[in-house]
Design an enzyme around this catalytic site. Structure first.
Site, mmCIF file in Angstrom:
data_model
loop_
_atom_site.group_PDB
_atom_site.id
_atom_site.type_symbol
_atom_site.label_atom_id
_atom_site.label_comp_id
_atom_site.label_asym_id
_atom_site.label_seq_id
_atom_site.Cartn_x
_atom_site.Cartn_y
_atom_site.Cartn_z
ATOM 1 N N LYS A 117 -103.999 32.274 -0.557
ATOM 2 C CA LYS A 117 -104.439 33.407 -1.379
ATOM 3 C C LYS A 117 -105.616 34.142 -0.717
ATOM 4 O O LYS A 117 -105.741 35.364 -0.847
ATOM 5 C CB LYS A 117 -104.806 32.931 -2.787
ATOM 6 C CG LYS A 117 -103.615 32.368 -3.567
ATOM 7 C CD LYS A 117 -102.514 33.409 -3.788
ATOM 8 C CE LYS A 117 -101.415 32.919 -4.719
ATOM 9 N NZ LYS A 117 -100.377 33.914 -4.962
ATOM 10 N N VAL A 132 -88.276 34.927 -1.343
ATOM 11 C CA VAL A 132 -89.204 35.820 -0.614
ATOM 12 C C VAL A 132 -89.715 35.200 0.688
ATOM 13 O O VAL A 132 -90.259 35.913 1.533
ATOM 14 C CB VAL A 132 -90.399 36.258 -1.492
ATOM 15 C CG1 VAL A 132 -89.955 37.076 -2.679
ATOM 16 C CG2 VAL A 132 -91.277 35.078 -1.905
ATOM 17 N N SER A 153 -88.902 36.469 -13.227
ATOM 18 C CA SER A 153 -88.129 35.734 -14.237
ATOM 19 C C SER A 153 -88.990 34.977 -15.233
ATOM 20 O O SER A 153 -88.528 34.661 -16.331
ATOM 21 C CB SER A 153 -87.179 34.750 -13.532
ATOM 22 O OG SER A 153 -87.887 34.008 -12.554
ATOM 23 N N ARG A 154 -90.228 34.668 -14.845
ATOM 24 C CA ARG A 154 -91.067 33.801 -15.706
ATOM 25 C C ARG A 154 -92.534 34.223 -15.599
ATOM 26 O O ARG A 154 -92.916 34.960 -14.691
ATOM 27 C CB ARG A 154 -90.991 32.348 -15.230
ATOM 28 C CG ARG A 154 -89.655 31.729 -15.382
ATOM 29 C CD ARG A 154 -89.696 30.252 -15.030
ATOM 30 N NE ARG A 154 -89.586 29.997 -13.594
ATOM 31 C CZ ARG A 154 -90.378 29.185 -12.912
ATOM 32 N NH1 ARG A 154 -91.369 28.558 -13.515
ATOM 33 N NH2 ARG A 154 -90.203 28.989 -11.615
ATOM 34 N N TYR A 186 -103.394 26.110 -1.269
ATOM 35 C CA TYR A 186 -103.173 27.275 -2.133
ATOM 36 C C TYR A 186 -104.281 28.319 -1.893
ATOM 37 O O TYR A 186 -104.000 29.512 -1.728
ATOM 38 C CB TYR A 186 -103.164 26.792 -3.585
ATOM 39 C CG TYR A 186 -102.864 27.835 -4.618
ATOM 40 C CD1 TYR A 186 -101.615 28.446 -4.663
ATOM 41 C CD2 TYR A 186 -103.810 28.202 -5.569
ATOM 42 C CE1 TYR A 186 -101.323 29.393 -5.637
ATOM 43 C CE2 TYR A 186 -103.530 29.140 -6.540
ATOM 44 C CZ TYR A 186 -102.286 29.740 -6.572
ATOM 45 O OH TYR A 186 -102.004 30.680 -7.534
ATOM 46 N N ALA A 188 -106.107 28.746 0.710
ATOM 47 C CA ALA A 188 -105.979 29.354 2.046
ATOM 48 C C ALA A 188 -104.946 30.476 2.031
ATOM 49 O O ALA A 188 -105.164 31.546 2.603
ATOM 50 C CB ALA A 188 -105.584 28.283 3.065
ATOM 51 N N ASN A 205 -95.552 39.059 -6.810
ATOM 52 C CA ASN A 205 -95.998 38.028 -7.748
ATOM 53 C C ASN A 205 -95.472 36.637 -7.404
ATOM 54 O O ASN A 205 -96.115 35.641 -7.712
ATOM 55 C CB ASN A 205 -95.538 38.440 -9.158
ATOM 56 C CG ASN A 205 -95.633 37.292 -10.127
ATOM 57 O OD1 ASN A 205 -96.686 36.994 -10.657
ATOM 58 N ND2 ASN A 205 -94.508 36.606 -10.360
ATOM 59 N N ILE A 219 -103.917 30.702 -16.111
ATOM 60 C CA ILE A 219 -103.102 31.463 -17.048
ATOM 61 C C ILE A 219 -101.992 30.553 -17.578
ATOM 62 O O ILE A 219 -101.412 29.768 -16.803
ATOM 63 C CB ILE A 219 -102.470 32.699 -16.329
ATOM 64 C CG1 ILE A 219 -103.549 33.516 -15.591
ATOM 65 C CG2 ILE A 219 -101.672 33.562 -17.307
ATOM 66 C CD1 ILE A 219 -104.623 34.135 -16.447
ATOM 67 N N SER A 244 -105.514 34.757 -6.330
ATOM 68 C CA SER A 244 -105.962 33.716 -7.272
ATOM 69 C C SER A 244 -107.463 33.559 -7.188
ATOM 70 O O SER A 244 -108.068 33.776 -6.127
ATOM 71 C CB SER A 244 -105.311 32.377 -6.925
ATOM 72 O OG SER A 244 -105.903 31.346 -7.684
HETATM 73 P P1 NAP Z 1 -94.620 30.504 -12.391
HETATM 74 O O1 NAP Z 1 -94.668 30.526 -13.878
HETATM 75 O O2 NAP Z 1 -94.559 29.201 -11.679
HETATM 76 O O3 NAP Z 1 -93.385 31.451 -11.928
HETATM 77 C C1 NAP Z 1 -93.183 31.626 -10.552
HETATM 78 C C2 NAP Z 1 -92.255 32.779 -10.338
HETATM 79 O O4 NAP Z 1 -92.121 32.968 -8.919
HETATM 80 C C3 NAP Z 1 -90.857 32.531 -10.879
HETATM 81 O O5 NAP Z 1 -90.320 33.749 -11.318
HETATM 82 C C4 NAP Z 1 -90.091 32.014 -9.655
HETATM 83 O O6 NAP Z 1 -88.682 32.292 -9.700
HETATM 84 C C5 NAP Z 1 -90.742 32.854 -8.561
HETATM 85 N N1 NAP Z 1 -90.638 32.256 -7.230
HETATM 86 C C6 NAP Z 1 -91.148 31.085 -6.779
HETATM 87 N N2 NAP Z 1 -90.834 30.901 -5.487
HETATM 88 C C7 NAP Z 1 -90.103 31.978 -5.118
HETATM 89 C C8 NAP Z 1 -89.459 32.372 -3.914
HETATM 90 N N3 NAP Z 1 -89.523 31.611 -2.814
HETATM 91 N N4 NAP Z 1 -88.794 33.538 -3.904
HETATM 92 C C9 NAP Z 1 -88.713 34.328 -5.005
HETATM 93 N N5 NAP Z 1 -89.300 34.002 -6.174
HETATM 94 C C10 NAP Z 1 -89.976 32.841 -6.232
HETATM 95 O O7 NAP Z 1 -95.873 31.288 -11.747
HETATM 96 P P2 NAP Z 1 -97.044 32.102 -12.469
HETATM 97 O O8 NAP Z 1 -98.018 31.140 -13.005
HETATM 98 O O9 NAP Z 1 -96.490 33.156 -13.336
HETATM 99 O O10 NAP Z 1 -97.730 32.776 -11.167
HETATM 100 C C11 NAP Z 1 -97.349 34.030 -10.679
HETATM 101 C C12 NAP Z 1 -98.276 34.428 -9.546
HETATM 102 O O11 NAP Z 1 -99.638 34.399 -10.008
HETATM 103 C C13 NAP Z 1 -98.225 33.474 -8.344
HETATM 104 O O12 NAP Z 1 -98.374 34.207 -7.153
HETATM 105 C C14 NAP Z 1 -99.422 32.582 -8.555
HETATM 106 O O13 NAP Z 1 -99.903 32.029 -7.353
HETATM 107 C C15 NAP Z 1 -100.401 33.543 -9.184
HETATM 108 N N6 NAP Z 1 -101.418 32.865 -9.974
HETATM 109 C C16 NAP Z 1 -101.089 32.164 -11.113
HETATM 110 C C17 NAP Z 1 -102.090 31.518 -11.831
HETATM 111 C C18 NAP Z 1 -101.817 30.774 -13.102
HETATM 112 O O14 NAP Z 1 -102.760 30.181 -13.650
HETATM 113 N N7 NAP Z 1 -100.632 30.746 -13.645
HETATM 114 C C19 NAP Z 1 -103.426 31.561 -11.383
HETATM 115 C C20 NAP Z 1 -103.710 32.257 -10.224
HETATM 116 C C21 NAP Z 1 -102.716 32.904 -9.534
HETATM 117 P P3 NAP Z 1 -87.643 31.278 -10.463
HETATM 118 O O15 NAP Z 1 -87.906 31.453 -11.941
HETATM 119 O O16 NAP Z 1 -86.306 31.755 -10.050
HETATM 120 O O17 NAP Z 1 -87.972 29.900 -9.985
#
Ligand code: NAP
Length: 245
Positions: free
Chosen positions: A156, A61, A11-12, A152, A154, A87, A185, A139
């Protein structure tokens, strides 16, 4: 026949960019979300404008029963699954000695168990098809010690280890399993950090910029494609050099 992809947390942020990228590559897409139905439906609408099919499916999830239902609904709607993007994830920034039991459970249940529940359900379907691609979002925090990120990191790090073993087990079924490890990101996850913390992190990145969700989605889409058929068990960083900085 068009391929079918499931993107958890589509979704995001990064998940949204992956869902749109896979749709542009011609796949039908299941956009999973947790709470943000409106945002998920916006992604579905955009995907429809590309001329492929998409549905939004609510499921937490971290709950195995809900993950099972997510894959049942996928099979009902599209008949199969070719690509899984794990994701969905949360980041909890707390000093290691201050982390509560509840915080531990929530992060481990979402980031690690959530990934494992989804991989299990997808693998059971993919093994029958004798093909499939699984990409787990890890990550840079699994490699680099960033203060406040122990929980976090741990989760990943565990995702990386799990990815490698699953890749080995599934290779004989022509299923490739890889992980993509983003740095910082520009998503809600990073904008939720205090401005001072964001400044501090920016200074650590050799590229001197945060990445865009599409920077990650480009690699995820490549690994989901036939061009990556001989790549498995890898963890690839998309971090502007943060890990080497
Ligand atoms: P985000 O903008 O916070 O979006 C999180 C997404 O995960 C949303 O779609 C949310 O759904 C969904 N979500 C959260 N908890 C959930 C659950 N229990 N069941 C189903 N869906 C769930 O995250 P992001 O920054 O795009 O990150 C995406 C992935 O990349 C994550 O695994 C994160 O750890 C990894 N990552 C991100 C970064 C970064 O800098 N952004 C860096 C390293 C790794 P809703 O919209 O419905 O809440």
């Amino acid at each position: 026949m068009r391929q079918v992809a499931v993107v958890t947390g589509g979704s995001r942020g990064i998940g949204r960019a992956c869902a749109l990228g896979l749709a542009r590559a011609g796949m039908d897409v299941v956009v999973n979300y947790h709470e943000n139905q409106e945002r998920a439906l916006e992604v579905v609408d955009t995907i429809h404008s590309y001329g492929v099919r998409a549905i939004a499916v609510q499921a937490d999830v971290s709950r195995s029963g809900q993950v099972k239902r997510l894959f049942e609904e996928t099979a009902q709607a599209f008949g199969t699954i070719d690509v899984l993007i794990n994701n969905a994830g949360i980041s909890d920034s707390t000093l290691g000695m201050m982390i509560s039991d509840q915080q531990m459970e929530r992060s481990i249940d979402t980031n690690l168990k959530g990934c494992m529940y989804c991989c299990k359900q997808a693998a059971l379907l993919m093994v029958r098809n004798k093909r499939g691609k699984i990409i787990n979002l890890s990550s840079v925090s699994a490699f680099k010690g960033l203060t406040g990120q122990s929980l976090y990191s741990a989760t990943k790090g565990a995702v990386n280890a799990y990815t490698k073993v699953l890749a080995k087990e599934l290779a004989r079924f022509n299923i490739q399993v890889n992980a993509v490890a983003p740095g910082f990101i520009e998503t809600d996850m990073v904008s939720a950090l205090p401005a001072a913390k964001q400044e501090e992190y920016l200074k650590l990145i050799p590229a001197r910029a945060f990445g865009k969700p599409e920077d990650v989605a480009n690699l995820v889409c490549f690994l989901s494609s036939g061009k990556a058929d001989y790549i498995t068990g890898q963890v690839m960083l998309v971090d502007g050099g943060l890990e080497i900085g």
